[in-house]
Design a protein around this motif. Structure first.
Motif, PDB file in Angstrom:
ATOM      1  N   VAL A  48      11.218 -28.865 -35.530  1.00 17.61           N
ATOM      2  CA  VAL A  48      12.008 -28.539 -36.715  1.00 17.61           C
ATOM      3  C   VAL A  48      13.308 -27.905 -36.253  1.00 17.61           C
ATOM      4  CG1 VAL A  48      12.138 -27.104 -38.797  1.00 17.61           C
ATOM      5  CG2 VAL A  48       9.969 -28.189 -38.169  1.00 17.61           C
ATOM      6  N   ASP A  49      14.428 -28.440 -36.720  1.00 15.21           N
ATOM      7  CA  ASP A  49      15.735 -27.850 -36.436  1.00 15.21           C
ATOM      8  C   ASP A  49      16.085 -26.888 -37.562  1.00 15.21           C
ATOM      9  OD1 ASP A  49      16.096 -29.312 -34.096  1.00 15.21           O
ATOM     10  OD2 ASP A  49      17.144 -30.933 -35.118  1.00 15.21           O
ATOM     11  N   VAL A  50      16.343 -25.625 -37.207  1.00 17.71           N
ATOM     12  CA  VAL A  50      16.765 -24.622 -38.179  1.00 17.71           C
ATOM     13  C   VAL A  50      18.210 -24.274 -37.844  1.00 17.71           C
ATOM     14  CG1 VAL A  50      16.320 -22.347 -39.176  1.00 17.71           C
ATOM     15  CG2 VAL A  50      14.402 -23.724 -38.327  1.00 17.71           C
ATOM     16  N   TYR A  63      26.448 -12.497 -28.101  1.00 18.29           N
ATOM     17  CA  TYR A  63      25.881 -11.934 -29.324  1.00 18.29           C
ATOM     18  C   TYR A  63      26.108 -12.885 -30.492  1.00 18.29           C
ATOM     19  CZ  TYR A  63      24.961  -7.428 -27.177  1.00 18.29           C
ATOM     20  OH  TYR A  63      24.456  -6.431 -26.378  1.00 18.29           O
ATOM     21  N   LEU A  64      25.170 -12.908 -31.426  1.00 21.41           N
ATOM     22  CA  LEU A  64      25.250 -13.807 -32.570  1.00 21.41           C
ATOM     23  C   LEU A  64      26.349 -13.360 -33.525  1.00 21.41           C
ATOM     24  CD1 LEU A  64      21.447 -14.347 -33.210  1.00 21.41           C
ATOM     25  CD2 LEU A  64      23.012 -15.665 -31.775  1.00 21.41           C
ATOM     26  N   ASP A  65      27.122 -14.334 -33.990  1.00 20.49           N
ATOM     27  CA  ASP A  65      28.286 -14.109 -34.838  1.00 20.49           C
ATOM     28  C   ASP A  65      28.107 -14.937 -36.108  1.00 20.49           C
ATOM     29  OD1 ASP A  65      30.794 -14.386 -36.085  1.00 20.49           O
ATOM     30  OD2 ASP A  65      31.877 -14.467 -34.192  1.00 20.49           O
ATOM     31  N   GLY A  66      28.099 -14.279 -37.259  1.00 18.47           N
ATOM     32  CA  GLY A  66      27.871 -14.958 -38.527  1.00 18.47           C
ATOM     33  C   GLY A  66      28.911 -15.988 -38.895  1.00 18.47           C
ATOM     34  N   GLY A  67      30.058 -16.007 -38.234  1.00 16.66           N
ATOM     35  CA  GLY A  67      31.081 -17.007 -38.488  1.00 16.66           C
ATOM     36  C   GLY A  67      30.903 -18.265 -37.658  1.00 16.66           C
ATOM     37  N   LYS A  68      29.946 -18.260 -36.744  1.00 17.16           N
ATOM     38  CA  LYS A  68      29.688 -19.433 -35.900  1.00 17.16           C
ATOM     39  C   LYS A  68      28.448 -20.163 -36.422  1.00 17.16           C
ATOM     40  CE  LYS A  68      31.938 -17.459 -31.887  1.00 17.16           C
ATOM     41  NZ  LYS A  68      31.803 -17.028 -30.504  1.00 17.16           N
ATOM     42  N   ARG A  69      28.246 -21.375 -35.909  1.00 14.72           N
ATOM     43  CA  ARG A  69      27.086 -22.185 -36.313  1.00 14.72           C
ATOM     44  C   ARG A  69      26.124 -22.316 -35.137  1.00 14.72           C
ATOM     45  NH1 ARG A  69      28.044 -27.521 -37.788  1.00 14.72           N
ATOM     46  NH2 ARG A  69      29.440 -27.625 -36.012  1.00 14.72           N
ATOM     47  N   TYR A  70      24.836 -22.221 -35.454  1.00  8.50           N
ATOM     48  CA  TYR A  70      23.793 -22.279 -34.434  1.00  8.50           C
ATOM     49  C   TYR A  70      22.663 -23.192 -34.893  1.00  8.50           C
ATOM     50  CZ  TYR A  70      26.016 -17.897 -32.968  1.00  8.50           C
ATOM     51  OH  TYR A  70      26.908 -16.942 -32.580  1.00  8.50           O
ATOM     52  N   ARG A  71      21.890 -23.658 -33.900  1.00  8.71           N
ATOM     53  CA  ARG A  71      20.680 -24.426 -34.189  1.00  8.71           C
ATOM     54  C   ARG A  71      19.551 -23.908 -33.306  1.00  8.71           C
ATOM     55  NH1 ARG A  71      20.504 -30.438 -32.334  1.00  8.71           N
ATOM     56  NH2 ARG A  71      20.268 -29.333 -30.378  1.00  8.71           N
ATOM     57  N   LEU A  72      18.398 -23.766 -33.909  1.00  7.87           N
ATOM     58  CA  LEU A  72      17.171 -23.457 -33.176  1.00  7.87           C
ATOM     59  C   LEU A  72      16.222 -24.627 -33.381  1.00  7.87           C
ATOM     60  CD1 LEU A  72      15.310 -21.503 -31.591  1.00  7.87           C
ATOM     61  CD2 LEU A  72      14.484 -20.721 -33.821  1.00  7.87           C
ATOM     62  N   ARG A  73      15.813 -25.259 -32.301  1.00 13.89           N
ATOM     63  CA  ARG A  73      14.821 -26.336 -32.392  1.00 13.89           C
ATOM     64  C   ARG A  73      13.446 -25.715 -32.132  1.00 13.89           C
ATOM     65  NH1 ARG A  73      16.584 -31.694 -30.239  1.00 13.89           N
ATOM     66  NH2 ARG A  73      17.354 -31.741 -32.371  1.00 13.89           N
ATOM     67  N   VAL A  74      12.663 -25.640 -33.204  1.00 11.26           N
ATOM     68  CA  VAL A  74      11.304 -25.102 -33.119  1.00 11.26           C
ATOM     69  C   VAL A  74      10.410 -26.240 -32.634  1.00 11.26           C
ATOM     70  CG1 VAL A  74       9.415 -24.030 -34.387  1.00 11.26           C
ATOM     71  CG2 VAL A  74      11.788 -23.516 -35.030  1.00 11.26           C
ATOM     72  N   PRO A  75       9.796 -26.097 -31.456  1.00  8.20           N
ATOM     73  CA  PRO A  75       8.943 -27.174 -30.947  1.00  8.20           C
ATOM     74  C   PRO A  75       7.792 -27.488 -31.904  1.00  8.20           C
ATOM     75  CG  PRO A  75       9.397 -25.568 -29.223  1.00  8.20           C
ATOM     76  CD  PRO A  75       9.876 -24.971 -30.516  1.00  8.20           C
ATOM     77  N   ALA A  76       7.263 -28.676 -31.770  1.00  4.95           N
ATOM     78  CA  ALA A  76       6.147 -29.123 -32.603  1.00  4.95           C
ATOM     79  C   ALA A  76       4.943 -28.199 -32.454  1.00  4.95           C
ATOM     80  CB  ALA A  76       5.748 -30.548 -32.217  1.00  4.95           C
ATOM     81  N   TRP A 125       3.093 -21.871 -25.237  1.00  2.20           N
ATOM     82  CA  TRP A 125       4.038 -22.458 -26.185  1.00  2.20           C
ATOM     83  C   TRP A 125       5.292 -21.606 -26.126  1.00  2.20           C
ATOM     84  CZ3 TRP A 125       6.774 -20.952 -30.513  1.00  2.20           C
ATOM     85  CH2 TRP A 125       7.281 -21.969 -31.311  1.00  2.20           C
ATOM     86  N   VAL A 126       6.433 -22.248 -25.890  1.00  2.00           N
ATOM     87  CA  VAL A 126       7.683 -21.504 -25.707  1.00  2.00           C
ATOM     88  C   VAL A 126       8.678 -21.919 -26.786  1.00  2.00           C
ATOM     89  CG1 VAL A 126       9.585 -21.052 -24.117  1.00  2.00           C
ATOM     90  CG2 VAL A 126       7.267 -21.352 -23.232  1.00  2.00           C
ATOM     91  N   LEU A 127       9.254 -20.935 -27.462  1.00  2.00           N
ATOM     92  CA  LEU A 127      10.302 -21.190 -28.440  1.00  2.00           C
ATOM     93  C   LEU A 127      11.619 -21.427 -27.700  1.00  2.00           C
ATOM     94  CD1 LEU A 127      10.937 -21.266 -31.484  1.00  2.00           C
ATOM     95  CD2 LEU A 127      11.415 -18.814 -31.344  1.00  2.00           C
ATOM     96  N   ASN A 128      12.350 -22.450 -28.115  1.00  2.00           N
ATOM     97  CA  ASN A 128      13.625 -22.780 -27.473  1.00  2.00           C
ATOM     98  C   ASN A 128      14.657 -21.678 -27.708  1.00  2.00           C
ATOM     99  OD1 ASN A 128      12.980 -25.393 -26.441  1.00  2.00           O
ATOM    100  ND2 ASN A 128      12.939 -26.093 -28.562  1.00  2.00           N
ATOM    101  N   ASP A 129      15.702 -21.678 -26.901  1.00  2.00           N
ATOM    102  CA  ASP A 129      16.823 -20.773 -27.097  1.00  2.00           C
ATOM    103  C   ASP A 129      17.678 -21.253 -28.259  1.00  2.00           C
ATOM    104  OD1 ASP A 129      16.165 -19.106 -24.976  1.00  2.00           O
ATOM    105  OD2 ASP A 129      17.378 -20.240 -23.536  1.00  2.00           O
ATOM    106  N   LEU A 130      18.377 -20.341 -28.874  1.00  2.00           N
ATOM    107  CA  LEU A 130      19.300 -20.629 -29.962  1.00  2.00           C
ATOM    108  C   LEU A 130      20.567 -21.237 -29.369  1.00  2.00           C
ATOM    109  CD1 LEU A 130      19.649 -20.120 -33.057  1.00  2.00           C
ATOM    110  CD2 LEU A 130      20.868 -18.064 -32.409  1.00  2.00           C
ATOM    111  N   GLU A 131      20.998 -22.390 -29.905  1.00  2.00           N
ATOM    112  CA  GLU A 131      22.173 -23.082 -29.383  1.00  2.00           C
ATOM    113  C   GLU A 131      23.387 -22.884 -30.282  1.00  2.00           C
ATOM    114  OE1 GLU A 131      21.365 -27.275 -28.159  1.00  2.00           O
ATOM    115  OE2 GLU A 131      19.492 -26.849 -29.198  1.00  2.00           O
TER     116      GLU A 131
END
Length: 140
Positions: A88-90, A30-43, A131-137
């Protein structure tokens, strides 16, 4: 989305909206606001108008309150920094990564959240699932 609208169910390219959500990272946590994540949105996300991603509070299903009247999203209309390959990396987390301010969505330490990726006027790549959105890392 909480309500049902014909625009949310459209399978007509270039009409309506579509949403993808996640409550978990690529490891199933589960996503935790105290951790850091990156989502790479494909072109070239398959949208006629624009795309955007925001963090939401699971208790209220409202935009995440990060204080200061800020409920920041990152999207194609925000002129995010684009990688050389067009992706795009978010970034998500309680602290902005150095040099990544334009591509950062703030979160709250000690609080869970979920993400909604919104397609405004989705095109065939979304509708046909080509078109597939990557997983959140999770970042270290």
């Amino acid at each position: 989305a909480i309500v049902v609208s014909p625009n949310l169910l459209s399978t007509t390219p270039g009409a309506g909206t579509a949403y993808l959500t996640t409550f978990r990272d690529n490891k199933g946590q589960y996503l935790d606001g105290g951790k850091r994540y990156r989502l790479r949105v494909p072109a070239k996300p398959p949208v006629k108008r624009f795309w955007a991603i925001s963090a939401y509070d699971p208790a209220t299903r409202s935009l995440l309150d990060v204080g200061g009247n800020v409920n920041k999203s990152v999207g194609s209309l925000d002129n995010p920094v684009i990688n050389p390959d067009g992706s795009v990396d978010v970034y998500f987390g309680s602290k902005v990564p150095k040099g990544k301010e334009k591509n950062w969505v703030p979160t709250n330490p000690g609080k869970g959240f979920f993400l909604v990726f919104r397609f405004y006027w989705p095109l065939e790549g979304y509708i046909g699932k080509t078109w597939v959105l990557n997983d959140l890392e999770l970042l270290k």
